[in-house]
Scaffold this motif. Structure first.
Motif, PDB file in Angstrom:
ATOM      1  N   GLN A  18       0.834  -1.204   0.000  1.00 46.01           N
ATOM      2  CA  GLN A  18       0.000   0.000   0.000  1.00 46.01           C
ATOM      3  C   GLN A  18       0.869   1.254   0.000  1.00 46.01           C
ATOM      4  O   GLN A  18       0.576   2.238  -0.710  1.00 46.01           O
ATOM      5  N   ILE A  19       1.954   1.239   0.767  1.00 50.68           N
ATOM      6  CA  ILE A  19       2.883   2.372   0.788  1.00 50.68           C
ATOM      7  C   ILE A  19       3.492   2.578  -0.597  1.00 50.68           C
ATOM      8  O   ILE A  19       3.614   3.710  -1.080  1.00 50.68           O
ATOM      9  N   GLU A  20       3.864   1.495  -1.246  1.00 48.63           N
ATOM     10  CA  GLU A  20       4.437   1.615  -2.595  1.00 48.63           C
ATOM     11  C   GLU A  20       3.458   2.283  -3.548  1.00 48.63           C
ATOM     12  O   GLU A  20       3.845   3.154  -4.341  1.00 48.63           O
ATOM     13  N   GLU A  71       6.524   7.800   6.916  1.00 49.73           N
ATOM     14  CA  GLU A  71       6.057   7.349   8.217  1.00 49.73           C
ATOM     15  C   GLU A  71       4.556   7.116   8.160  1.00 49.73           C
ATOM     16  O   GLU A  71       3.836   7.854   7.500  1.00 49.73           O
ATOM     17  N   ARG A  72       4.111   6.109   8.865  1.00 47.02           N
ATOM     18  CA  ARG A  72       2.690   5.835   8.998  1.00 47.02           C
ATOM     19  C   ARG A  72       2.300   5.957  10.466  1.00 47.02           C
ATOM     20  O   ARG A  72       3.113   5.687  11.358  1.00 47.02           O
ATOM     21  N   PRO A  73       1.063   6.388  10.755  1.00 45.05           N
ATOM     22  CA  PRO A  73       0.638   6.514  12.153  1.00 45.05           C
ATOM     23  C   PRO A  73       0.819   5.194  12.907  1.00 45.05           C
ATOM     24  O   PRO A  73       0.521   4.121  12.384  1.00 45.05           O
ATOM     25  N   ILE A  74       1.318   5.295  14.123  1.00 42.19           N
ATOM     26  CA  ILE A  74       1.536   4.107  14.947  1.00 42.19           C
ATOM     27  C   ILE A  74       0.209   3.658  15.546  1.00 42.19           C
ATOM     28  O   ILE A  74      -0.566   4.478  16.044  1.00 42.19           O
ATOM     29  N   ILE A  80       5.495   1.466  11.572  1.00 45.02           N
ATOM     30  CA  ILE A  80       6.155   1.238  10.296  1.00 45.02           C
ATOM     31  C   ILE A  80       6.635   2.551   9.685  1.00 45.02           C
ATOM     32  O   ILE A  80       5.872   3.500   9.554  1.00 45.02           O
ATOM     33  N   ASN A  81       7.917   2.619   9.374  1.00 48.26           N
ATOM     34  CA  ASN A  81       8.457   3.789   8.684  1.00 48.26           C
ATOM     35  C   ASN A  81       9.743   3.421   7.965  1.00 48.26           C
ATOM     36  O   ASN A  81      10.340   2.372   8.227  1.00 48.26           O
TER      37      ASN A  81
END
Length: 263
Positions: A18-20, A71-74, A80-81
């Motif tokens: 999803q990040i990609e 960075e993604r919310p924890i 995850i970052n």
């Protein structure tokens, strides 16, 4: 304790994909970086996923430097970052201990292309005993000061002082990057049967069993060891010579190769 369920691995892979898509990047490498990789997670420990990624060539050709972290919310389960490859290589040249740890994590989620392997192969050349010693020593001193003073202490914090001090011990003995796994450091550096070893293994057994390990009286053998070792490595670190950084041309080559391989 390094076993990750297939369900959790699948969820982590979905998050990386999803990040990609959202960031228009390619993730080259992803691993576990926290207590699960160290070998002493709690029952409710989250997953500390770290990754290295690369953007399309055009992104690097702008006169403006873009943000080089994602960075993604924890949440309760996942932290995850990641770092852009160019940022990672700059830090790698300075013997950045967190990055060197990522590269040798015992829990790896993803490794695309040859790039992570090439960086890993260069690690012995960029490793600086002095900078890594100071990194682990400062980590140990901060946690010791904040959590392990007084008759009653946060007992689980012993792991967060022991591990960096044992890492200092590994650097002093071998002049190489210490392994991430806590038990490997203990077995190599503390004689089996020693009262200190017995106390550490008992504490580790309790943590693995899910004991709360909250506020308790100090553990005398461990407390004395920490005090002595902090003083010892303060003397050692200040006397160490600083090594030369790896040639930037070689890291430039790896960076350009990554852009060719991925895009």
């Amino acid at each position: 304790m390094n076993v990750i369920s297939e369900e959790m691995r699948s969820m982590i892979h979905q998050q990386l994909e999803q990040i990609e898509r959202e960031e228009q990047v390619q993730i080259l490498y992803a691993c576990e970086s926290g207590s699960r990789a160290w070998g002493f997670p709690s029952q409710d420990s989250d997953y500390d996923v770290r990754f290295i990624y690369v953007r399309p060539l055009e992104w690097y050709l702008s006169i403006e430097e873009g943000r080089d972290v994602i960075e993604r919310p924890i949440n309760d389960q996942l932290d995850i970052n990641g770092w852009d490859l160019r940022k990672a290589l700059k830090l790698f040249r300075k013997s950045n201990p967190p990055l060197l740890e990522w590269l040798q994590s015992p829990i790896q989620y993803l490794e695309k292309s040859s790039i992570a392997g090439q960086i890993r192969a260069k690690s012995p050349l960029t490793f600086s005993s002095k900078s890594c010693m100071f990194h682990y020593l400062n980590m140990a001193k901060g946690n010791f000061r904040d959590y392990l003073q007084g008759n009653q202490v946060k007992i689980k914090k012993y792991f967060y002082v022991l591990r960096p001090l044992l890492a200092c011990g590994w650097i002093e003995r071998y002049e190489t990057m210490p392994p991430m796994e806590f038990e490997r450091l203990v077995e190599d550096l503390i004689p089996a049967g020693d009262p200190l070893s017995i106390e550490i293994h008992d504490l580790l057994r309790r943590k693995k069993a899910g004991d709360e390990l909250d506020i308790e009286p100090q553990l005398p053998a461990i407390q004395a060891f920490l005090t002595e070792q902090i003083e010892h490595y303060e003397r050692i670190a200040s006397q160490m010579a600083r090594e030369d950084a790896v040639q930037v041309q070689e890291l430039d080559r790896i960076f350009r190769l990554a852009l060719q391989e991925v895009w």
